[in-house]
Design an enzyme around this catalytic site. Structure first.
Site, mmCIF file in Angstrom:
data_model
loop_
_atom_site.group_PDB
_atom_site.id
_atom_site.type_symbol
_atom_site.label_atom_id
_atom_site.label_comp_id
_atom_site.label_asym_id
_atom_site.label_seq_id
_atom_site.Cartn_x
_atom_site.Cartn_y
_atom_site.Cartn_z
ATOM 1 N N PRO A 101 -33.375 -23.994 63.897
ATOM 2 C CA PRO A 101 -33.261 -24.829 65.098
ATOM 3 C C PRO A 101 -33.559 -26.276 64.736
ATOM 4 C CG PRO A 101 -35.392 -23.729 65.084
ATOM 5 C CD PRO A 101 -34.656 -23.241 63.865
ATOM 6 N N ASP B 122 -28.388 -45.046 59.518
ATOM 7 C CA ASP B 122 -28.379 -44.402 60.837
ATOM 8 C C ASP B 122 -28.883 -45.404 61.868
ATOM 9 O OD1 ASP B 122 -31.015 -44.374 60.067
ATOM 10 O OD2 ASP B 122 -31.480 -42.452 60.976
ATOM 11 N N SER C 34 -33.264 -42.641 66.922
ATOM 12 C CA SER C 34 -32.610 -42.629 65.612
ATOM 13 C C SER C 34 -31.127 -42.248 65.653
ATOM 14 C CB SER C 34 -33.389 -41.702 64.687
ATOM 15 O OG SER C 34 -32.887 -41.792 63.399
#
Ligand code: G16
Length: 550
Positions: free
Chosen positions: A513, A286, A73
């Site tokens: 994270p 994207d 991606s």
């Protein structure tokens, strides 16, 4: 079953697309992250092989088609990844994420035992409909990984369908179509026609307001990814008099200085977009075209500034919910007792203004879930109309069976309800889809006769916000709770965040994270741009200090 693993797909013989052997150490561990396994492409052949095997087992268990998507991606072109898709086109069931992780992390010697243990846990009945459907994005490591997937599915002799270079949402759509023939034809054409035909029909029954400021033109940044060829295919079915699309960033370095992730995080125009040219309406995909970000050059006294004004996932969600509610009024007025439940799902990254607008102006309490489409999709599926968008532009709308029966399958003279039925078919409800979402946004803007100025002014204004990526050696030391808004580990850091946040007005911040990159993400918002940047920088420093002290 013969469990002989071709040597090139064992950990020891893991062979990259350039033909080199990149052995994977027995103690190297891999986890199924926000969107599957995602690493440097040289680590992927043995992972994809094992994942395709797991997919074939799941396909046999459910006697259905299971998807395997080979993509990383928004990550750089040197990365690749693999994720599995369940029969209805949803993300893989969480228990099966655990199974996949166990199988991937077994050593070569442990693999047969790990496989047999997994087979014992599931029951397999009829298997004639089981198949593995595999697609890939445009990365050069893709074809080699497609072969690894084919070999993994072959362990069980499960039918393997290579659907070639597709966007991630096309793969999700195809999996659902294989399993539910009434949904659509499971081909590229089936996908293009279903979405384009619904868009054209919706266009026909939508009357543009007389004083419309809508412009039927968008300049699209394709992130040099799969969006360029596949969206061109889709647009062959839509006359340019309805929608004109100019393509940019089609065939250079994937995601490099462009794409939805770049635009969202940098808040800058992507490569090949100019602040001075008259480019009123622009959008970014994207790399695998599952995210959509609208933008335009930010008004500035400095003609050199390439700051972008964003119309992100939150803005798209609010636009769509406004439209859906308006179309629903007819139904609600005629059947006040039987309301369709409408919900909105966001993550902690949602701009504070959007959440306030949804709560205070629309009267809907948004549901906040952890990052990752799987969480948003699941929460949205609790509603008859569940609208979910991440601020990064990843999102869609899901519709219940009740919606299907009442709105799509009940003949009606009501124009709003006919529009709503068609709108629900422009949307790709299996997963966030940049192509389908772009067509949906254009349909809504045209319905209201809105320009980008109107979209910016008539809903809400973003509060200043910043997102910073901080590279770390080990992101696994960061643990969060409260939909990722509170850091529980390392102990003591949340207190520092709270102290910093308290220094500014209307501020909010969190550290989490990433599940797709080796980074920690810092998000901050506050009353002014300067304060937001200061808060973000100060929290970035907290992470850097922590890393330096470890
Ligand atoms: C994937 C997920 C998204 C998530 C994004 C970033 O997107 O599908 O739900 O928001 O990663 O995740 P993280 O912050 O954990 O890195 P994509 O478009 O890269 O597949």
């Amino acid at each position: 079953m013969d469990l002989t693993v071709p040597v090139e797909y064992s950990r020891a013989g893991n062979t990259t697309h350039s033909g080199n052997v990149h052995a994977i150490q027995d103690d190297e561990k891999f986890s199924y992250g926000t969107a599957g396994f995602r690493f440097k492409s040289e680590k992927l052949p043995f992972i994809v092989f094992r994942c395709a095997y797991v997919a074939s087992l799941r396909a046999r268990q459910l006697n259905s088609a299971i998807g395997v998507m080979i993509t990383a991606s928004h990550n750089p072109s040197c990365d690749n990844g693999v994720k599995l898709v369940d029969p209805s086109g949803d993300m893989l069931n969480e228990q099966w994420e655990i199974y996949a992780t166990e199988v991937v992390n077994a050593t070569d010697a442990e693999l047969p035992a790990a496989v047999r243990a997994l087979e014992k846990q599931i029951s397999v009945g009829k298997t004639q409909l089981s198949r593995v459907v595999c697609g890939m994005d445009t990365r050069c490591s893709g074809p080699c990984l497609m072969n690894a997937a084919r070999a993994g599915a072959a362990l069980f002799n499960v039918q393997f369908d290579d659907i070639g270079v597709v966007s991630t949402p096309m793969l999700h759509y195809a999996v659902k179509a294989f399993n539910e023939p009434k949904f659509a034809e499971p081909t590229h054409d089936g996908y293009y026609s279903a979405i384009a035909d619904s868009f054209k029909k919706l266009y026909e029954i939508t009357e543009e307001p007389k004083d419309s400021r809508y412009q039927p033109k968008v300049i699209v940044d394709c992130a040099n990814g799969v969006g360029a060829p596949r969206f061109r295919n889709l647009l062959e079915r839509i006359p340019s008099s309805l929608l004109e699309v100019e393509f940019r960033n089609e065939s250079e370095e994937l995601n490099q200085g462009c794409g939805a992730d770049f635009v969202k995080i940098s808040q800058k125009l992507p490569a090949n977009f100019s602040p001075t040219a008259a480019e009123p309406k622009c959008a970014s995909f994207d790399g695998d075209a599952d995210r959509l970000m609208y933008f335009r050059a930010k008004a500035s006294e400095n003609s050199e500034s390439n700051d972008a004004e964003l119309f992100d996932g939150d803005k798209i969600a609010v636009l769509i919910v406004t439209y859906i509610r308006e179309q629903l009024k007819d139904y609600e007025n005629s059947t006040p007792m039987e309301r369709l439940r409408l919900g909105i799902v966001q993550t902690a990254y949602a701009n504070g203004s959007s959440t306030r607008y949804i709560r205070e102006k629309l009267g809907i309490e948004p549901i906040i879930v952890p990052t990752g489409v799987k969480h948003l999709h699941e929460a949205a599926s609790e509603f008859d109309i569940g609208i979910y968008f991440e601020a990064n532009g990843h999102g869609t709308v899901v519709f219940s069976e009740i919606f299907d029966r009442i709105i799509r399958r009940t003949p009606t003279e009501s124009l709003p309800l006919r529009r709503l039925a068609l709108f629900s078919r422009v949307i790709n409800e299996t997963v966030g889809d940049a192509f389908a979402d772009l067509l949906a946004v254009e349909a809504v803007l045209r319905h209201y006769g809105w320009s980008m100025d109107d979209w910016a002014e008539k809903l809400y204004r973003d509060v200043p916000n910043v997102q910073i990526k901080v590279p770390v050696i080990d992101r696994s030391i960061f643990k969060t709770t409260n939909a990722e808004q509170t850091l529980v580990k390392p102990v003591g850091i949340q207190k520092m965040i709270d102290t910093d946040v308290a220094k500014y007005n209307n501020s909010r911040a969190f550290i989490r994270p990433s599940g797709t990159e080796n980074i920690v993400r810092v998000y901050a918002e506050a009353d002014t741009v300067e304060n937001t940047l200061q808060l973000g920088k100060s929290l970035e420093q907290v992470v850097l200090n922590l890393c330096n002290s470890n």
